[in-house]
Write an enzyme that holds these catalytic residues in place. Sequence first.
Site, mmCIF file in Angstrom:
data_model
loop_
_atom_site.group_PDB
_atom_site.id
_atom_site.type_symbol
_atom_site.label_atom_id
_atom_site.label_comp_id
_atom_site.label_asym_id
_atom_site.label_seq_id
_atom_site.Cartn_x
_atom_site.Cartn_y
_atom_site.Cartn_z
ATOM 1 N N GLY A 102 0.832 -1.198 0.000
ATOM 2 C CA GLY A 102 0.000 0.000 0.000
ATOM 3 C C GLY A 102 0.862 1.241 0.000
ATOM 4 O O GLY A 102 1.834 1.333 0.775
ATOM 5 N N TYR A 103 0.521 2.204 -0.863
ATOM 6 C CA TYR A 103 1.313 3.443 -0.941
ATOM 7 C C TYR A 103 0.412 4.682 -0.911
ATOM 8 O O TYR A 103 0.898 5.807 -0.954
ATOM 9 C CB TYR A 103 2.170 3.449 -2.221
ATOM 10 C CG TYR A 103 1.340 3.323 -3.477
ATOM 11 C CD1 TYR A 103 1.012 2.078 -4.005
ATOM 12 C CD2 TYR A 103 0.847 4.463 -4.117
ATOM 13 C CE1 TYR A 103 0.225 1.973 -5.141
ATOM 14 C CE2 TYR A 103 0.065 4.361 -5.256
ATOM 15 C CZ TYR A 103 -0.235 3.113 -5.763
ATOM 16 O OH TYR A 103 -1.033 3.017 -6.890
ATOM 17 N N GLY A 104 -0.910 4.462 -0.834
ATOM 18 C CA GLY A 104 -1.854 5.587 -0.800
ATOM 19 C C GLY A 104 -2.737 5.451 0.430
ATOM 20 O O GLY A 104 -2.249 5.340 1.553
ATOM 21 N N SER A 105 -4.044 5.410 0.188
ATOM 22 C CA SER A 105 -4.958 5.313 1.336
ATOM 23 C C SER A 105 -4.755 4.015 2.117
ATOM 24 O O SER A 105 -5.061 3.949 3.307
ATOM 25 C CB SER A 105 -6.413 5.421 0.871
ATOM 26 O OG SER A 105 -6.704 4.392 -0.050
ATOM 27 N N GLU B 160 -11.263 -0.222 -5.688
ATOM 28 C CA GLU B 160 -10.330 0.487 -6.568
ATOM 29 C C GLU B 160 -10.711 0.353 -8.036
ATOM 30 O O GLU B 160 -9.864 0.466 -8.914
ATOM 31 C CB GLU B 160 -8.900 -0.028 -6.330
ATOM 32 C CG GLU B 160 -8.439 0.011 -4.878
ATOM 33 C CD GLU B 160 -8.687 1.351 -4.194
ATOM 34 O OE1 GLU B 160 -8.892 2.366 -4.887
ATOM 35 O OE2 GLU B 160 -8.704 1.381 -2.957
HETATM 36 C C1 BEZ Z 1 -2.695 2.151 -2.083
HETATM 37 O O1 BEZ Z 1 -1.703 1.458 -2.337
HETATM 38 O O2 BEZ Z 1 -2.843 2.666 -1.002
HETATM 39 C C2 BEZ Z 1 -3.705 2.319 -3.113
HETATM 40 C C3 BEZ Z 1 -3.339 2.221 -4.419
HETATM 41 C C4 BEZ Z 1 -4.280 2.388 -5.382
HETATM 42 C C5 BEZ Z 1 -5.575 2.651 -5.049
HETATM 43 C C6 BEZ Z 1 -5.931 2.755 -3.728
HETATM 44 C C7 BEZ Z 1 -4.991 2.579 -2.761
#
Ligand code: BEZ
Length: 186
Positions: A11-14, A89
């Site tokens: 995970g790299y976002g939310s 997503e």
């Molecule tokens: C995530 O890695 O946090 C992420 C990536 C794409 C869409 C939503 C979350």
Amino acid sequence: MSQETGIWLFGYGSLVWRPEFAHVERRPAHVDGWTRRFWQGSTDHRGVPDDPGRVVTLIAEPGARCHGVAYLVAPATAAEVFAGLDHRERGGYARVELQVHFPSSSARPDGATSAPARMYLATHDNPNYLGDAPLPAIAQQIARCRGPSGTNVEYLLRLADALRDLGAVDDHVFELERLVRAHASL
Ligand code: BEZ
């Protein structure tokens, strides 16, 4: 990591600050050759179709490193977890496989320093992709937009806080945070 032990998700976002799925391990991790950018439009979470917000995707960049979090999903829950995330997503992200690396401070009990993992990636050919823009323009868009999951500002500030908690530096995220705080007097 064998499929019997589980499946790693990067995970790299939310997902860094709001995983909301069942997992049996959470470890700071990074991926090499990728950089995080607010280049994906969000019409279903942090914006609406007439006024899309901006959320992150990863862009391939030789020599770059992206810090985030790796989650180990147990085999028994993997089908349900990934079906749920695929749905969450669905606004432009595809699931890809790559190698995640664990820093020595987050090494696994078995000593493994890397593992194959899945992640969600928004490629430039998806209908919501926005791509690059001047940072002040991206900051204004983030300051303005909101969607069913909340404000785009919350998404940015939570991500910046979570990266600081990890001890990670991300100039793109932190500069946007500075611009949005200045713009919105936060
Ligand atoms: C995530 O890695 O946090 C992420 C990536 C794409 C869409 C939503 C979350």
